[in-house]
Motif scaffolding. Structure first.
Motif, PDB file in Angstrom:
ATOM      1  N   VAL A  17      38.196 -24.822  51.154  1.00  0.00           N
ATOM      2  CA  VAL A  17      37.310 -25.954  50.890  1.00  0.00           C
ATOM      3  C   VAL A  17      37.873 -26.663  49.671  1.00  0.00           C
ATOM      4  CG1 VAL A  17      34.971 -26.689  50.313  1.00  0.00           C
ATOM      5  CG2 VAL A  17      35.328 -24.709  51.818  1.00  0.00           C
ATOM      6  N   ALA A  18      38.190 -27.944  49.821  1.00  0.00           N
ATOM      7  CA  ALA A  18      38.823 -28.686  48.739  1.00  0.00           C
ATOM      8  C   ALA A  18      38.049 -29.971  48.485  1.00  0.00           C
ATOM      9  CB  ALA A  18      40.268 -29.022  49.114  1.00  0.00           C
ATOM     10  N   ALA A  19      38.204 -30.498  47.293  1.00  0.00           N
ATOM     11  CA  ALA A  19      37.535 -31.748  46.948  1.00  0.00           C
ATOM     12  C   ALA A  19      38.460 -32.587  46.087  1.00  0.00           C
ATOM     13  CB  ALA A  19      36.244 -31.457  46.181  1.00  0.00           C
ATOM     14  N   MET A  20      38.277 -33.878  46.175  1.00  0.00           N
ATOM     15  CA  MET A  20      39.018 -34.790  45.311  1.00  0.00           C
ATOM     16  C   MET A  20      38.172 -36.022  45.063  1.00  0.00           C
ATOM     17  SD  MET A  20      41.801 -36.487  47.909  1.00  0.00           S
ATOM     18  CE  MET A  20      42.320 -37.815  46.813  1.00  0.00           C
ATOM     19  N   ASN A  21      38.464 -36.732  43.986  1.00  0.00           N
ATOM     20  CA  ASN A  21      37.803 -38.000  43.723  1.00  0.00           C
ATOM     21  C   ASN A  21      38.373 -39.049  44.668  1.00  0.00           C
ATOM     22  OD1 ASN A  21      36.037 -37.285  41.651  1.00  0.00           O
ATOM     23  ND2 ASN A  21      37.657 -37.434  40.105  1.00  0.00           N
ATOM     24  N   PRO A  22      37.614 -40.119  44.931  1.00  0.00           N
ATOM     25  CA  PRO A  22      38.108 -41.162  45.837  1.00  0.00           C
ATOM     26  C   PRO A  22      39.179 -42.049  45.191  1.00  0.00           C
ATOM     27  CG  PRO A  22      35.955 -41.761  44.988  1.00  0.00           C
ATOM     28  CD  PRO A  22      36.243 -40.360  44.502  1.00  0.00           C
ATOM     29  N   CYS A  23      39.274 -41.991  43.862  1.00  0.00           N
ATOM     30  CA  CYS A  23      40.233 -42.830  43.128  1.00  0.00           C
ATOM     31  C   CYS A  23      40.419 -42.197  41.747  1.00  0.00           C
ATOM     32  CB  CYS A  23      39.704 -44.254  43.003  1.00  0.00           C
ATOM     33  SG  CYS A  23      38.198 -44.347  42.021  1.00  0.00           S
ATOM     34  N   PRO A  24      41.378 -42.703  40.958  1.00  0.00           N
ATOM     35  CA  PRO A  24      41.595 -42.101  39.634  1.00  0.00           C
ATOM     36  C   PRO A  24      40.362 -42.121  38.725  1.00  0.00           C
ATOM     37  CG  PRO A  24      43.468 -43.450  40.237  1.00  0.00           C
ATOM     38  CD  PRO A  24      42.423 -43.681  41.294  1.00  0.00           C
ATOM     39  N   CYS A  25      39.563 -43.190  38.757  1.00  0.00           N
ATOM     40  CA  CYS A  25      38.391 -43.231  37.859  1.00  0.00           C
ATOM     41  C   CYS A  25      37.212 -42.451  38.446  1.00  0.00           C
ATOM     42  CB  CYS A  25      37.979 -44.672  37.539  1.00  0.00           C
ATOM     43  SG  CYS A  25      36.964 -45.496  38.781  1.00  0.00           S
ATOM     44  N   LYS A  48      49.340 -38.799  46.695  1.00  0.00           N
ATOM     45  CA  LYS A  48      49.741 -37.507  46.122  1.00  0.00           C
ATOM     46  C   LYS A  48      49.480 -36.369  47.081  1.00  0.00           C
ATOM     47  CE  LYS A  48      49.200 -38.764  41.282  1.00  0.00           C
ATOM     48  NZ  LYS A  48      48.414 -38.556  40.070  1.00  0.00           N
ATOM     49  N   LEU A  49      48.512 -36.566  47.973  1.00  0.00           N
ATOM     50  CA  LEU A  49      48.256 -35.548  48.995  1.00  0.00           C
ATOM     51  C   LEU A  49      49.169 -35.827  50.174  1.00  0.00           C
ATOM     52  CD1 LEU A  49      44.377 -35.214  49.066  1.00  0.00           C
ATOM     53  CD2 LEU A  49      46.041 -33.620  48.163  1.00  0.00           C
ATOM     54  N   SER A  50      49.966 -34.870  50.538  1.00  0.00           N
ATOM     55  CA  SER A  50      50.920 -35.091  51.611  1.00  0.00           C
ATOM     56  C   SER A  50      50.228 -35.092  52.977  1.00  0.00           C
ATOM     57  CB  SER A  50      51.994 -34.009  51.583  1.00  0.00           C
ATOM     58  OG  SER A  50      51.475 -32.798  52.079  1.00  0.00           O
ATOM     59  N   GLY A  51      50.811 -35.812  53.907  1.00  0.00           N
ATOM     60  CA  GLY A  51      50.294 -35.847  55.283  1.00  0.00           C
ATOM     61  C   GLY A  51      50.198 -34.467  55.893  1.00  0.00           C
ATOM     62  N   PRO A  52      51.257 -33.640  55.764  1.00  0.00           N
ATOM     63  CA  PRO A  52      51.184 -32.290  56.343  1.00  0.00           C
ATOM     64  C   PRO A  52      50.030 -31.463  55.779  1.00  0.00           C
ATOM     65  CG  PRO A  52      53.450 -32.847  55.884  1.00  0.00           C
ATOM     66  CD  PRO A  52      52.608 -33.961  55.299  1.00  0.00           C
ATOM     67  N   ASP A  55      46.820 -32.886  57.329  1.00  0.00           N
ATOM     68  CA  ASP A  55      46.757 -32.521  58.754  1.00  0.00           C
ATOM     69  C   ASP A  55      46.169 -31.133  58.954  1.00  0.00           C
ATOM     70  OD1 ASP A  55      47.842 -34.910  59.435  1.00  0.00           O
ATOM     71  OD2 ASP A  55      49.852 -34.128  59.856  1.00  0.00           O
ATOM     72  N   ARG A  56      46.263 -30.295  57.947  1.00  0.00           N
ATOM     73  CA  ARG A  56      45.780 -28.921  58.079  1.00  0.00           C
ATOM     74  C   ARG A  56      44.312 -28.759  57.672  1.00  0.00           C
ATOM     75  NH1 ARG A  56      51.078 -28.838  57.822  1.00  0.00           N
ATOM     76  NH2 ARG A  56      52.196 -27.181  58.910  1.00  0.00           N
ATOM     77  N   LEU A  57      43.733 -29.818  57.159  1.00  0.00           N
ATOM     78  CA  LEU A  57      42.310 -29.782  56.831  1.00  0.00           C
ATOM     79  C   LEU A  57      41.561 -30.350  58.033  1.00  0.00           C
ATOM     80  CD1 LEU A  57      42.479 -31.067  53.142  1.00  0.00           C
ATOM     81  CD2 LEU A  57      42.341 -28.707  53.943  1.00  0.00           C
ATOM     82  N   ASP A  58      40.721 -29.531  58.644  1.00  0.00           N
ATOM     83  CA  ASP A  58      40.079 -29.916  59.896  1.00  0.00           C
ATOM     84  C   ASP A  58      38.928 -30.893  59.722  1.00  0.00           C
ATOM     85  OD1 ASP A  58      41.779 -28.280  61.376  1.00  0.00           O
ATOM     86  OD2 ASP A  58      40.504 -26.531  61.034  1.00  0.00           O
ATOM     87  N   ILE A  59      38.237 -30.825  58.618  1.00  0.00           N
ATOM     88  CA  ILE A  59      37.064 -31.662  58.419  1.00  0.00           C
ATOM     89  C   ILE A  59      37.226 -32.428  57.111  1.00  0.00           C
ATOM     90  CG2 ILE A  59      34.556 -31.686  58.076  1.00  0.00           C
ATOM     91  CD1 ILE A  59      34.458 -29.012  59.622  1.00  0.00           C
ATOM     92  N   HIS A  60      37.109 -33.738  57.180  1.00  0.00           N
ATOM     93  CA  HIS A  60      37.162 -34.588  55.987  1.00  0.00           C
ATOM     94  C   HIS A  60      35.824 -35.308  55.875  1.00  0.00           C
ATOM     95  CE1 HIS A  60      41.822 -34.950  55.959  1.00  0.00           C
ATOM     96  NE2 HIS A  60      41.442 -33.855  56.575  1.00  0.00           N
ATOM     97  N   LEU A  61      35.182 -35.200  54.749  1.00  0.00           N
ATOM     98  CA  LEU A  61      33.881 -35.839  54.546  1.00  0.00           C
ATOM     99  C   LEU A  61      33.871 -36.634  53.257  1.00  0.00           C
ATOM    100  CD1 LEU A  61      31.444 -32.858  55.235  1.00  0.00           C
ATOM    101  CD2 LEU A  61      31.881 -34.791  56.732  1.00  0.00           C
TER     102      LEU A  61
END
Ligand SMILES: [Zn+2]
Length: 125
Positions: A17-25, A48-52, A55-61
């Motif tokens: 389970v991973a999370a990131m901000n939508p933009c730098p701020c 910065k997040l590579s396509g490969p 591709d391995r994350l099944d659910i993006h929310l």
């Protein structure tokens, strides 16, 4: 894991389970504060997040921010740990019974063929 030098199998089952901000701020799409990033900054940040990897994350929310006052609010109707545990135990028991003849015991162990068999969606779903 496969590399040029060979292939290895590790005895592990992982749920990432991973999370990131939508933009730098961190405020792109936020209704409470304006984003101060440029389009280029946002593109560079997301690249910065590579396509490969993606591709391995099944659910993006997209998950909207929760105001601090809501996080701190008392939730009188919140379910207690004992009730949650009872629901989890009941769910695990249903899974154990459902998969008894398949040789495994949890949803997490389903292979794609078994997902098709057990997880059919009707029109409403
Ligand atoms: Zn921003």
């Amino acid at each position: 894991m496969t590399r040029a030098s060979g292939s290895l199998k590790y005895p592990a089952r992982v749920m990432l389970v991973a999370a990131m901000n939508p933009c730098p701020c961190g405020y792109y799409g936020d209704r409470s504060r304006p984003c101060v990033c440029t389009v280029t900054q946002i593109r560079r940040y997301r690249a910065k997040l590579s396509g490969p990897l993606l591709d391995r994350l099944d659910i993006h929310l997209d998950v909207p921010p929760v105001p601090v006052r809501e996080l701190r609010a008392e939730l009188p109707s919140a379910e207690g740990s004992a009730a949650i545990r009872a629901r989890v135990v009941a769910a695990r028991d249903r899974q154990r019974r459902r998969y008894r003849s398949d040789g495994f015991y949890t949803n997490a162990q389903l292979k794609p063929r078994q997902v098709k068999r057990y997880c059919g969606l009707d029109q409403h779903a």
